[in-house]
Design a protein around this motif. Structure first.
Motif, PDB file in Angstrom:
ATOM      1  N   THR A  73     126.198 -53.836-155.465  1.00  0.00           N
ATOM      2  CA  THR A  73     126.280 -54.846-154.406  1.00  0.00           C
ATOM      3  C   THR A  73     126.782 -56.159-154.980  1.00  0.00           C
ATOM      4  O   THR A  73     126.259 -56.648-155.992  1.00  0.00           O
ATOM      5  CB  THR A  73     124.903 -55.062-153.759  1.00  0.00           C
ATOM      6  OG1 THR A  73     124.412 -53.811-153.260  1.00  0.00           O
ATOM      7  CG2 THR A  73     124.990 -56.048-152.611  1.00  0.00           C
ATOM      8  N   ALA A  76     129.968 -61.262-150.880  1.00  0.00           N
ATOM      9  CA  ALA A  76     131.218 -61.350-150.136  1.00  0.00           C
ATOM     10  C   ALA A  76     131.638 -62.816-150.027  1.00  0.00           C
ATOM     11  O   ALA A  76     130.883 -63.728-150.399  1.00  0.00           O
ATOM     12  CB  ALA A  76     131.042 -60.745-148.746  1.00  0.00           C
ATOM     13  N   ALA A  81     127.056 -62.475-146.210  1.00  0.00           N
ATOM     14  CA  ALA A  81     127.524 -61.086-146.264  1.00  0.00           C
ATOM     15  C   ALA A  81     127.546 -60.573-147.697  1.00  0.00           C
ATOM     16  O   ALA A  81     127.644 -61.341-148.663  1.00  0.00           O
ATOM     17  CB  ALA A  81     128.915 -60.963-145.651  1.00  0.00           C
ATOM     18  N   ASN A  83     129.121 -57.089-150.150  1.00  0.00           N
ATOM     19  CA  ASN A  83     129.961 -55.894-150.249  1.00  0.00           C
ATOM     20  C   ASN A  83     129.186 -54.822-151.006  1.00  0.00           C
ATOM     21  O   ASN A  83     128.533 -55.118-152.013  1.00  0.00           O
ATOM     22  CB  ASN A  83     131.266 -56.206-150.986  1.00  0.00           C
ATOM     23  CG  ASN A  83     132.122 -57.194-150.235  1.00  0.00           C
ATOM     24  OD1 ASN A  83     132.296 -57.091-149.025  1.00  0.00           O
ATOM     25  ND2 ASN A  83     132.667 -58.180-150.947  1.00  0.00           N
ATOM     26  N   HIS A  84     129.267 -53.593-150.533  1.00  0.00           N
ATOM     27  CA  HIS A  84     128.536 -52.504-151.181  1.00  0.00           C
ATOM     28  C   HIS A  84     129.509 -51.400-151.580  1.00  0.00           C
ATOM     29  O   HIS A  84     130.247 -50.877-150.736  1.00  0.00           O
ATOM     30  CB  HIS A  84     127.471 -51.937-150.249  1.00  0.00           C
ATOM     31  CG  HIS A  84     126.566 -50.940-150.920  1.00  0.00           C
ATOM     32  ND1 HIS A  84     125.739 -51.280-151.968  1.00  0.00           N
ATOM     33  CD2 HIS A  84     126.356 -49.614-150.695  1.00  0.00           C
ATOM     34  CE1 HIS A  84     125.061 -50.205-152.354  1.00  0.00           C
ATOM     35  NE2 HIS A  84     125.419 -49.188-151.611  1.00  0.00           N
ATOM     36  N   ARG A  98     133.214 -47.863-149.682  1.00  0.00           N
ATOM     37  CA  ARG A  98     133.041 -49.316-149.665  1.00  0.00           C
ATOM     38  C   ARG A  98     132.651 -49.760-148.255  1.00  0.00           C
ATOM     39  O   ARG A  98     133.305 -49.374-147.283  1.00  0.00           O
ATOM     40  CB  ARG A  98     134.331 -50.029-150.089  1.00  0.00           C
ATOM     41  CG  ARG A  98     134.776 -49.698-151.512  1.00  0.00           C
ATOM     42  CD  ARG A  98     136.123 -50.336-151.832  1.00  0.00           C
ATOM     43  NE  ARG A  98     136.645 -49.893-153.118  1.00  0.00           N
ATOM     44  CZ  ARG A  98     136.403 -50.502-154.273  1.00  0.00           C
ATOM     45  NH1 ARG A  98     135.647 -51.591-154.286  1.00  0.00           N
ATOM     46  NH2 ARG A  98     136.911 -50.043-155.401  1.00  0.00           N
ATOM     47  N   THR A  99     131.591 -50.552-148.154  1.00  0.00           N
ATOM     48  CA  THR A  99     131.142 -51.057-146.862  1.00  0.00           C
ATOM     49  C   THR A  99     130.779 -52.535-146.990  1.00  0.00           C
ATOM     50  O   THR A  99     130.657 -53.069-148.094  1.00  0.00           O
ATOM     51  CB  THR A  99     129.914 -50.281-146.344  1.00  0.00           C
ATOM     52  OG1 THR A  99     128.894 -50.293-147.351  1.00  0.00           O
ATOM     53  CG2 THR A  99     130.275 -48.844-146.007  1.00  0.00           C
ATOM     54  N   LYS A 100     130.589 -53.158-145.837  1.00  0.00           N
ATOM     55  CA  LYS A 100     130.219 -54.566-145.800  1.00  0.00           C
ATOM     56  C   LYS A 100     129.021 -54.742-144.880  1.00  0.00           C
ATOM     57  O   LYS A 100     128.963 -54.143-143.803  1.00  0.00           O
ATOM     58  CB  LYS A 100     131.390 -55.415-145.286  1.00  0.00           C
ATOM     59  CG  LYS A 100     131.197 -56.918-145.450  1.00  0.00           C
ATOM     60  CD  LYS A 100     132.485 -57.652-145.109  1.00  0.00           C
ATOM     61  CE  LYS A 100     132.384 -59.128-145.413  1.00  0.00           C
ATOM     62  NZ  LYS A 100     133.672 -59.827-145.151  1.00  0.00           N
ATOM     63  N   THR A 102     125.971 -57.637-143.291  1.00  0.00           N
ATOM     64  CA  THR A 102     125.668 -59.035-143.004  1.00  0.00           C
ATOM     65  C   THR A 102     124.159 -59.246-143.028  1.00  0.00           C
ATOM     66  O   THR A 102     123.409 -58.442-142.468  1.00  0.00           O
ATOM     67  CB  THR A 102     126.215 -59.448-141.624  1.00  0.00           C
ATOM     68  OG1 THR A 102     127.629 -59.221-141.594  1.00  0.00           O
ATOM     69  CG2 THR A 102     125.953 -60.916-141.356  1.00  0.00           C
TER      70      THR A 102
END
Length: 235
Positions: A73, A76, A81, A83-84, A98-100, A102
């Motif tokens: 992690t 962002a 936020a 990023n993972h 890859r995901t984001k 909040t």
């Protein structure tokens, strides 16, 4: 095509996924949400240890196909936020997603590949996170619990504590990863990688594939039949 669906499905379902030094014992304490002071406590590398969800067939998928997994992690550009980057070993191969997410009011929200809301629960594991999630697939809502650690393995007492948390929430028996099978390397910054990135596949296929997966999972014997077909296809 069938195996790509499996890769995407298993990867998507496991997306969901630091306190005291002594184990916590009471249900009241174990299911107590933890206030997330800021995203910094979530940053870094985390090893997936165990998970439980009410999604039908999830444990079968994990036990049969998912060997190990870890996530990294990072912050962002937006202050709220993260990023993972997630890497899983399935069928002896490595796959990444890859995901984001909040962060708002101590809750992590994800919109893609599916809608989910994640909170932290109390834990006596000194370097662990316990994610309690509510996610929606194919019009149905499910609950999940996931144990992550900075280590590739946790103690027996820490495993028992997570099992107790699962029981306190009336969730299905937890599925544990096998650290002996090894972790995939971190190829996130490499120009060439043997890790297959599923991010685009999930982005393109998530709505249709996950909807179909939800229908299969909620049909009687659907997941068992699907897994048998996949296993025969790999034989």
């Amino acid at each position: 095509m069938m195996m790509e669906v499996v890769y995407v499905a298993v990867a998507a379902l496991s997306l969901l996924s630091v306190g005291q030094s002594a184990p916590v014992t009471s249900c009241e304490t174990l299911i107590q949400p933890v206030v997330i002071q800021g995203r910094d406590q979530l940053l870094g590398k985390w090893i997936y240890i165990a998970e439980s969800t009410t999604f039908p067939g999830s444990r079968l998928l994990t036990d049969r196909f998912l060997e190990s997994g870890w996530g990294k992690t990072t912050a962002a550009n937006e202050s709220d936020a993260i990023n993972h980057y997630q890497v899983q070993k399935m069928f002896g191969r490595c796959f990444s997603v890859r995901t984001k997410l909040t962060l708002q009011n101590s809750t992590l929200y994800m919109v893609k590949p599916y809608s989910s809301a994640v909170t932290l629960l109390n834990t006596g594991c000194f370097d662990c996170l316990v994610f309690h999630s509510r996610f929606t697939l194919g019009g149905s809502t499910y609950i999940g619990l996931q144990l992550l650690s900075r280590r590739s393995g946790v103690s027996v007492a820490e495993k028992e504590e997570f099992i107790k948390q699962v029981e306190c929430l009336n969730l299905p028996a937890a599925a544990f990863m096998d650290p002996e099978k090894g972790l995939c390397p971190d190829d996130s910054l490499a120009e060439e990688s043997e890790t297959t990135d599923l991010s685009s596949a999930i982005e393109d296929m998530s709505s249709k594939v996950l909807s179909v997966l939800g229908d299969i999972a909620n049909s009687e014997g659907g997941m068992e039949t699907l897994i048998k077909q996949i296993s025969r296809g790999r034989a």
